[in-house]
Design an enzyme around this catalytic site. Sequence first.
Site, PDB file in Angstrom:
ATOM      1  N   SER A  12       6.574   1.138  -4.046  1.00 53.76           N
ATOM      2  CA  SER A  12       6.654   2.508  -3.516  1.00 53.76           C
ATOM      3  C   SER A  12       6.755   2.511  -1.991  1.00 53.76           C
ATOM      4  O   SER A  12       7.410   3.383  -1.410  1.00 53.76           O
ATOM      5  CB  SER A  12       5.474   3.355  -4.002  1.00 53.76           C
ATOM      6  OG  SER A  12       4.264   2.910  -3.440  1.00 53.76           O
ATOM      7  N   ASN A  13       6.154   1.526  -1.325  1.00 53.33           N
ATOM      8  CA  ASN A  13       6.322   1.435   0.136  1.00 53.33           C
ATOM      9  C   ASN A  13       7.742   1.006   0.498  1.00 53.33           C
ATOM     10  O   ASN A  13       8.320   1.509   1.462  1.00 53.33           O
ATOM     11  CB  ASN A  13       5.306   0.454   0.732  1.00 53.33           C
ATOM     12  CG  ASN A  13       3.951   1.108   0.939  1.00 53.33           C
ATOM     13  OD1 ASN A  13       3.786   1.949   1.827  1.00 53.33           O
ATOM     14  ND2 ASN A  13       2.983   0.751   0.108  1.00 53.33           N
ATOM     15  N   ILE A  88       1.917 -15.964   3.566  1.00 52.18           N
ATOM     16  CA  ILE A  88       3.136 -16.300   4.304  1.00 52.18           C
ATOM     17  C   ILE A  88       2.870 -17.583   5.101  1.00 52.18           C
ATOM     18  O   ILE A  88       1.923 -17.641   5.883  1.00 52.18           O
ATOM     19  CB  ILE A  88       3.520 -15.152   5.277  1.00 52.18           C
ATOM     20  CG1 ILE A  88       3.689 -13.825   4.522  1.00 52.18           C
ATOM     21  CG2 ILE A  88       4.780 -15.492   6.058  1.00 52.18           C
ATOM     22  CD1 ILE A  88       4.829 -13.766   3.551  1.00 52.18           C
ATOM     23  N   HIS A 104      -2.092  -2.602   4.786  1.00 53.07           N
ATOM     24  CA  HIS A 104      -3.285  -2.897   4.002  1.00 53.07           C
ATOM     25  C   HIS A 104      -3.919  -1.563   3.585  1.00 53.07           C
ATOM     26  O   HIS A 104      -4.031  -0.658   4.412  1.00 53.07           O
ATOM     27  CB  HIS A 104      -4.266  -3.731   4.841  1.00 53.07           C
ATOM     28  CG  HIS A 104      -5.449  -4.185   4.064  1.00 53.07           C
ATOM     29  ND1 HIS A 104      -5.376  -5.227   3.155  1.00 53.07           N
ATOM     30  CD2 HIS A 104      -6.720  -3.719   4.016  1.00 53.07           C
ATOM     31  CE1 HIS A 104      -6.566  -5.390   2.588  1.00 53.07           C
ATOM     32  NE2 HIS A 104      -7.395  -4.493   3.091  1.00 53.07           N
ATOM     33  N   ASP A 145      -4.908 -10.510   7.103  1.00 58.78           N
ATOM     34  CA  ASP A 145      -5.355  -9.181   7.575  1.00 58.78           C
ATOM     35  C   ASP A 145      -6.029  -9.190   8.944  1.00 58.78           C
ATOM     36  O   ASP A 145      -6.832  -8.288   9.232  1.00 58.78           O
ATOM     37  CB  ASP A 145      -6.319  -8.545   6.546  1.00 58.78           C
ATOM     38  CG  ASP A 145      -5.711  -8.403   5.170  1.00 58.78           C
ATOM     39  OD1 ASP A 145      -4.487  -8.192   5.079  1.00 58.78           O
ATOM     40  OD2 ASP A 145      -6.461  -8.502   4.171  1.00 58.78           O
ATOM     41  N   GLU A 174       0.063   5.689   3.154  1.00 58.00           N
ATOM     42  CA  GLU A 174       0.903   4.514   3.442  1.00 58.00           C
ATOM     43  C   GLU A 174       2.374   4.910   3.588  1.00 58.00           C
ATOM     44  O   GLU A 174       3.075   4.427   4.475  1.00 58.00           O
ATOM     45  CB  GLU A 174       0.762   3.475   2.319  1.00 58.00           C
ATOM     46  CG  GLU A 174      -0.616   2.851   2.246  1.00 58.00           C
ATOM     47  CD  GLU A 174      -0.698   1.761   1.185  1.00 58.00           C
ATOM     48  OE1 GLU A 174       0.246   0.973   1.037  1.00 58.00           O
ATOM     49  OE2 GLU A 174      -1.739   1.696   0.485  1.00 58.00           O
TER      50      GLU A 174
HETATM   51  C1  GAR Z   1      -0.105  -1.005  -1.391  1.00 60.17           C
HETATM   52  O1  GAR Z   1      -1.211  -0.173  -1.599  1.00 60.17           O
HETATM   53  C2  GAR Z   1      -0.376  -1.989  -0.272  1.00 60.17           C
HETATM   54  O2  GAR Z   1      -1.173  -1.467   0.755  1.00 60.17           O
HETATM   55  C3  GAR Z   1      -1.130  -3.060  -1.028  1.00 60.17           C
HETATM   56  O3  GAR Z   1      -0.396  -3.201  -2.231  1.00 60.17           O
HETATM   57  C4  GAR Z   1       0.129  -1.919  -2.599  1.00 60.17           C
HETATM   58  C5  GAR Z   1       1.607  -2.073  -2.925  1.00 60.17           C
HETATM   59  O4  GAR Z   1       2.087  -0.890  -3.468  1.00 60.17           O
HETATM   60  N1  GAR Z   1      -1.192  -4.285  -0.273  1.00 60.17           N
HETATM   61  C6  GAR Z   1      -2.258  -5.073  -0.253  1.00 60.17           C
HETATM   62  O5  GAR Z   1      -3.250  -4.879  -0.920  1.00 60.17           O
HETATM   63  C7  GAR Z   1      -2.142  -6.294   0.679  1.00 60.17           C
HETATM   64  N2  GAR Z   1      -3.416  -6.821   0.988  1.00 60.17           N
HETATM   65  P1  GAR Z   1       3.662  -0.637  -3.630  1.00 60.17           P
HETATM   66  O6  GAR Z   1       4.238  -1.847  -4.383  1.00 60.17           O
HETATM   67  O7  GAR Z   1       3.756   0.615  -4.449  1.00 60.17           O
HETATM   68  O8  GAR Z   1       4.270  -0.488  -2.260  1.00 60.17           O
END
Ligand code: GAR
Length: 203
Positions: A12-13, A88, A104, A145, A174
């Site tokens: 979604s991001n 990474i 995050h 992080d 986000e």
């Molecule tokens: C998001 O909430 C992001 O902040 C988290 O994974 C999710 C991905 O959602 N990332 C972490 O926890 C990294 N430590 P998405 O696939 O819908 O973008």
Amino acid sequence: MRIAIFASGGGSNFQAIADACRAGEIPASVVLCVASSAGAGVCDRAQTMNIPVFVVKGISDPETEELQAVLARHQVDFIALAGFMRKIPGSLVRAFENRMLNIHPALLPAFGGTGMYGSRVHEAVIAEGVSSSGATVHIVDEEYDTGPIVLQESITVLGTDTPASLAMRVLEVEHRLYPKAIDLFARKLIQIRGREVIIQPKS
Ligand code: GAR
């Protein structure tokens, strides 16, 4: 700016960033999706938008050579990690120093570090009984992080929140915060001095 988005989940991001670029809100384009598995939801989103997908096999240093070649072929000059659940390697972090961001789902430096990802973060936030959570966009360094913070936005944790409801409200943040941070880099409004991130006002 030519962006590669690395993701492992639903993406979604990825969608929020790619949409903002396509809409002309960010002077950049998403030119590559790097996924940790071919079955990740983000792959379908990328294919729908005609954005090429590269699936990493592993991400240890020899394999990173292939990845670096793919990034070079697509002339990628900026990386956004968006729920990419692999460490990474240092060589890639150094190659993209100050040109690699991560998002995050909490207010770093709290609730970050090894093992803190996805729903685990929200479970820990609720278990700790804190009254605020939110999202953090930070520069990627060689630890989990810990890189300099670019933007943060907080929300109130409700007494009725479950990890799932909290995750949903944090995701809404986000989707606003990540495109905003990338836009600042694309417009060269960011200066980094050590751990200090200085944001120039948009004219
Ligand atoms: C998001 O909430 C992001 O902040 C988290 O994974 C999710 C991905 O959602 N990332 C972490 O926890 C990294 N430590 P998405 O696939 O819908 O973008």
